[in-house]
Write a protein that holds these residues in place. Structure first.
Motif, PDB file in Angstrom:
ATOM      1  N   ARG A 164      -3.272 -13.725 -11.005  1.00  0.00           N
ATOM      2  CA  ARG A 164      -2.750 -13.282  -9.902  1.00  0.00           C
ATOM      3  C   ARG A 164      -1.572 -12.113 -10.869  1.00  0.00           C
ATOM      4  O   ARG A 164      -0.588 -11.260 -10.185  1.00  0.00           O
ATOM      5  CB  ARG A 164      -1.790 -13.891  -9.206  1.00  0.00           C
ATOM      6  CG  ARG A 164      -2.697 -14.616  -7.761  1.00  0.00           C
ATOM      7  CD  ARG A 164      -0.625 -15.366  -7.127  1.00  0.00           C
ATOM      8  NE  ARG A 164      -0.150 -14.919  -6.486  1.00  0.00           N
ATOM      9  CZ  ARG A 164      -0.487 -13.601  -5.366  1.00  0.00           C
ATOM     10  NH1 ARG A 164      -2.515 -14.258  -4.886  1.00  0.00           N
ATOM     11  NH2 ARG A 164      -0.484 -13.264  -4.708  1.00  0.00           N
ATOM     12  N   ARG A 194      -6.819  -9.390  -9.468  1.00  0.00           N
ATOM     13  CA  ARG A 194      -5.284  -9.389  -8.159  1.00  0.00           C
ATOM     14  C   ARG A 194      -5.756  -8.328  -6.943  1.00  0.00           C
ATOM     15  O   ARG A 194      -6.296  -9.160  -5.444  1.00  0.00           O
ATOM     16  CB  ARG A 194      -4.467  -8.713  -8.154  1.00  0.00           C
ATOM     17  CG  ARG A 194      -3.208  -8.727  -7.178  1.00  0.00           C
ATOM     18  CD  ARG A 194      -3.220 -10.601  -6.723  1.00  0.00           C
ATOM     19  NE  ARG A 194      -2.310 -10.809  -5.654  1.00  0.00           N
ATOM     20  CZ  ARG A 194      -3.053 -10.350  -4.541  1.00  0.00           C
ATOM     21  NH1 ARG A 194      -3.966 -10.816  -4.875  1.00  0.00           N
ATOM     22  NH2 ARG A 194      -2.150 -11.006  -3.118  1.00  0.00           N
ATOM     23  N   GLU A 209      -8.205  -9.579  -3.333  1.00  0.00           N
ATOM     24  CA  GLU A 209      -7.292  -9.438  -1.908  1.00  0.00           C
ATOM     25  C   GLU A 209      -8.975  -8.876  -1.353  1.00  0.00           C
ATOM     26  O   GLU A 209      -8.665  -8.252  -0.319  1.00  0.00           O
ATOM     27  CB  GLU A 209      -6.637  -8.311  -2.918  1.00  0.00           C
ATOM     28  CG  GLU A 209      -5.934  -7.768  -0.698  1.00  0.00           C
ATOM     29  CD  GLU A 209      -4.984  -9.265  -0.153  1.00  0.00           C
ATOM     30  OE1 GLU A 209      -5.015  -9.392   0.964  1.00  0.00           O
ATOM     31  OE2 GLU A 209      -4.113  -9.588  -1.544  1.00  0.00           O
ATOM     32  N   VAL A 266      -5.572  -1.858   1.792  1.00  0.00           N
ATOM     33  CA  VAL A 266      -4.318  -3.151   1.963  1.00  0.00           C
ATOM     34  C   VAL A 266      -3.525  -2.675   0.725  1.00  0.00           C
ATOM     35  O   VAL A 266      -3.792  -1.744  -0.569  1.00  0.00           O
ATOM     36  CB  VAL A 266      -4.936  -4.623   1.284  1.00  0.00           C
ATOM     37  CG1 VAL A 266      -3.669  -5.340   1.400  1.00  0.00           C
ATOM     38  CG2 VAL A 266      -5.453  -5.018   2.585  1.00  0.00           C
ATOM     39  N   VAL A 282      -1.560  -3.543  -2.277  1.00  0.00           N
ATOM     40  CA  VAL A 282      -0.255  -4.799  -2.961  1.00  0.00           C
ATOM     41  C   VAL A 282       0.674  -4.631  -3.465  1.00  0.00           C
ATOM     42  O   VAL A 282       0.334  -3.817  -5.201  1.00  0.00           O
ATOM     43  CB  VAL A 282      -1.546  -5.757  -3.611  1.00  0.00           C
ATOM     44  CG1 VAL A 282      -0.466  -7.216  -4.571  1.00  0.00           C
ATOM     45  CG2 VAL A 282      -2.593  -6.392  -2.884  1.00  0.00           C
ATOM     46  N   ASP A 283       1.507  -5.001  -3.663  1.00  0.00           N
ATOM     47  CA  ASP A 283       3.084  -4.171  -4.164  1.00  0.00           C
ATOM     48  C   ASP A 283       3.499  -4.598  -5.114  1.00  0.00           C
ATOM     49  O   ASP A 283       3.697  -6.080  -5.526  1.00  0.00           O
ATOM     50  CB  ASP A 283       4.328  -4.187  -3.153  1.00  0.00           C
ATOM     51  CG  ASP A 283       5.418  -3.733  -3.688  1.00  0.00           C
ATOM     52  OD1 ASP A 283       5.437  -2.763  -4.599  1.00  0.00           O
ATOM     53  OD2 ASP A 283       6.636  -3.701  -2.884  1.00  0.00           O
ATOM     54  N   ARG A 284       3.177  -4.217  -6.004  1.00  0.00           N
ATOM     55  CA  ARG A 284       3.981  -5.003  -8.020  1.00  0.00           C
ATOM     56  C   ARG A 284       4.914  -3.807  -8.032  1.00  0.00           C
ATOM     57  O   ARG A 284       5.058  -3.014  -9.270  1.00  0.00           O
ATOM     58  CB  ARG A 284       2.846  -5.031  -8.753  1.00  0.00           C
ATOM     59  CG  ARG A 284       1.691  -5.953  -8.362  1.00  0.00           C
ATOM     60  CD  ARG A 284       0.622  -6.004  -9.462  1.00  0.00           C
ATOM     61  NE  ARG A 284       1.123  -6.370 -10.426  1.00  0.00           N
ATOM     62  CZ  ARG A 284       0.349  -7.052 -11.615  1.00  0.00           C
ATOM     63  NH1 ARG A 284      -0.859  -6.550 -11.614  1.00  0.00           N
ATOM     64  NH2 ARG A 284       1.230  -7.799 -12.695  1.00  0.00           N
ATOM     65  N   VAL A 310      -7.872  -1.400  -1.708  1.00  0.00           N
ATOM     66  CA  VAL A 310      -7.248  -1.912  -2.285  1.00  0.00           C
ATOM     67  C   VAL A 310      -6.711  -1.450  -2.909  1.00  0.00           C
ATOM     68  O   VAL A 310      -6.998  -0.129  -3.840  1.00  0.00           O
ATOM     69  CB  VAL A 310      -8.038  -3.175  -2.037  1.00  0.00           C
ATOM     70  CG1 VAL A 310      -6.663  -3.860  -3.446  1.00  0.00           C
ATOM     71  CG2 VAL A 310      -8.314  -3.960  -1.570  1.00  0.00           C
ATOM     72  N   VAL A 339      -2.994  -1.509  -5.681  1.00  0.00           N
ATOM     73  CA  VAL A 339      -2.473  -2.644  -6.097  1.00  0.00           C
ATOM     74  C   VAL A 339      -1.157  -1.419  -7.752  1.00  0.00           C
ATOM     75  O   VAL A 339      -2.073  -1.084  -8.640  1.00  0.00           O
ATOM     76  CB  VAL A 339      -2.915  -3.863  -7.150  1.00  0.00           C
ATOM     77  CG1 VAL A 339      -2.183  -4.491  -7.416  1.00  0.00           C
ATOM     78  CG2 VAL A 339      -3.983  -4.381  -6.976  1.00  0.00           C
ATOM     79  N   VAL A 394       0.674  -6.020   1.537  1.00  0.00           N
ATOM     80  CA  VAL A 394       1.229  -8.039   1.176  1.00  0.00           C
ATOM     81  C   VAL A 394       1.840  -7.846  -0.470  1.00  0.00           C
ATOM     82  O   VAL A 394       1.527  -7.099  -1.510  1.00  0.00           O
ATOM     83  CB  VAL A 394      -0.088  -8.811   1.060  1.00  0.00           C
ATOM     84  CG1 VAL A 394      -0.766  -8.630   1.899  1.00  0.00           C
ATOM     85  CG2 VAL A 394      -0.976  -8.016  -0.163  1.00  0.00           C
ATOM     86  N   ALA A 425       2.824  -9.338  -4.363  1.00  0.00           N
ATOM     87  CA  ALA A 425       1.601  -9.422  -5.739  1.00  0.00           C
ATOM     88  C   ALA A 425       2.042 -10.594  -5.921  1.00  0.00           C
ATOM     89  O   ALA A 425       0.776 -11.127  -5.665  1.00  0.00           O
ATOM     90  CB  ALA A 425       2.029  -8.838  -7.112  1.00  0.00           C
TER      91      ALA A 425
END
Length: 463
Positions: free
Chosen positions: A162, A168, A172, A264, A266-268, A438, A440, A461, A463
């Motif tokens: 993750r 990651r 996803e 999608v 993926v928030d970091r 996706v 990230v 979504v 992270a």
């Protein structure tokens, strides 16, 4: 005229043998194995490769991961990691010492297609190694302490996955692309919930039901001169019986999600790079139009620093250190994936350009691109398959798909005949503008811009 000039001009014979004429190399083909069937049904393939004195042994047992109990998914992977942790004849410490003392490297793993065990051993130790391999496959004891250690290791690995952007993104992607009810939508090695629920008894039961000689292929590759490989295999692997072994069900294609074509995020927060993964369905090796086109297409689109994607995103724009594309076959069905990291401030533009470059393949490929792709994949084959381990690996990959290495030879022959029209048609068959995308990274810096691209529904979504 000097003596030297006279010799050169007149071709005077100075006693040196004439140089042999230079000829184009002949068509290369994969080594042909000797085939045998052991008394317990294991298919044995022997590749004699002179000069390769470290023998590579590979076994593969096909089964879909859907045979795992839903509540303890990952049991197959944990089981594979425990095969060398003690047997009915040797404790974990004794087994490890035997492997080390005899110079044997042994490892096992599970993929979406089944169980594979790899073994490399000096030639003179082959018989002993095959017996240890038999013990690992047939008589593992799964000590409780080792089960617990591997459970903890996998749980820590899940946290690490993750934290790493490429892993990651891959997680996803499968969760988005595949239907949530399909096993393919979840990690091969299990989730936190399924691994936490796993017990030693689950592992024992899975091994008893799903690991046996029925349907297994064993490959032995290396310098086999002076070895009676069939006898050695029969006296070791051939004695393994498991009356309770359940044959693997027929493999089927995983179910795609009805809303797979979307984006999608993926928030970091704070990420200085964004990881991109763009993919859709692809063929398997049994595709009716032939597999030969797809390794070449992957190379031309994103398989090298000179491919289309890197030529723009890396060389021209400087947005990335490298992005790669490739067609990834499964036993049934496959994927076409493109992935890599880009500068955070170039995320939106990178997504836009990447989709344009992927779409451009539908318009065709130049003669120069085709020649570079065909030459690289086909002409490097003799080098790629020059070692025993590479030969054994290819043989078990083919066996997992119900094929032989004759398929490898035939694919390379077909590849050399490919032209731009054939490659464009093959690309168009699978690349039709639908993508699971996706991203990230720090969504606050790119979310609005990605939505503005209008490339599909966008959701976010953590992270």
């Amino acid at each position: 005229m000097s003596d030297v000039t006279e010799v050169v001009d007149r071709g005077v014979d100075d006693g040196t043998p004439p140089e042999p004429p230079v000829q184009a190399p002949g068509a290369w083909q994969f080594a042909t194995p000797a085939r045998h069937r052991l008394s317990n049904g294991i298919e044995l393939l022997c590749y004699d490769i002179p000069g390769q004195y470290v023998i590579s042994v590979r076994t593969v047992l096909p089964f879909p991961l859907s045979v795992e109990p839903r509540e303890v998914e990952g049991v197959a992977s944990i089981m594979s990691r425990l095969l060398d942790e003690g047997t009915a004849e040797h404790s974990p410490e004794e087994f490890a010492e035997l492997l080390e003392r005899k110079g044997i490297a042994l490892g096992a793993s599970v993929t979406d297609g089944g169980l594979g065990v790899d073994l490399d051993v000096p030639k003179r130790r082959l018989g002993e190694a095959l017996d240890l391999l038999r013990q690992a496959l047939a008589e593992p004891v799964f000590p409780e302490t080792e089960v617990e250690r591997h459970r903890k290791t996998r749980l820590a690995q899940i946290e690490q996955e993750r934290a790493l952007a490429p892993q990651r993104a891959a997680q996803e992607f499968i969760a988005t692309f595949f239907d949530a009810a399909d096993r393919a939508s979840r990690p091969t090695a299990g989730t936190t919930a399924s691994i936490s629920a796993l017990t030693r008894q689950h592992i024992v039961d899975f091994h008893a039901e799903r690991v046996g000689p029925t349907g297994m292929t064993a490959v032995v590759a290396g310098d086999l001169a002076g070895l009676d490989v069939v006898r050695l295999a029969e006296e070791t692997l051939g004695t393994w019986l498991n009356p309770g072994h359940l044959p693997a069900p027929t493999a089927t294609a995983p179910q795609r999600a009805t809303d797979a074509a979307r984006v999608v995020l993926v928030d970091r927060p704070g990420s200085v790079q964004s990881e991109l993964l763009v993919g859709w369905a692809g063929p398997d090796r049994h595709t009716k139009t032939g597999w030969a086109a797809y390794p070449v297409l992957g190379f031309m689109v994103g398989g090298s620093p000179n491919a289309r994607i890197d030529a723009v995103l890396r060389e021209e724009k400087g947005y990335t250190y490298g992005i790669r594309s490739g067609f990834r076959p499964r036993r049934v069905g496959g994927l076409f994936l493109t992935s890599g990291s880009v500068r955070a401030d170039a995320t939106v533009e990178s997504v836009r350009l990447l989709l344009e470059l992927l779409e451009s393949g539908r318009e065709g490929f130049s003669a120069e691109e085709v020649r570079a792709g065909v030459d690289f994949i086909s002409k490097t084959a003799p080098g790629r398959f020059a070692t025993a381990d590479a030969v054994a690996d290819e043989a078990v990959h083919m066996a997992l798909d119900g094929l032989t290495t004759d398929f490898t030879t035939q694919t390379l022959e077909a590849m050399r005949r490919l032209d731009a029209d054939q490659l464009t048609a093959a690309y168009r068959e699978w690349v039709q503008g639908e993508w699971t995308i996706v991203v990230v990274g720090d969504a606050s810096t790119y979310a609005e811009g990605v939505r503005g691209l209008g490339v599909g529904d966008v959701s976010g979504v953590p992270a």
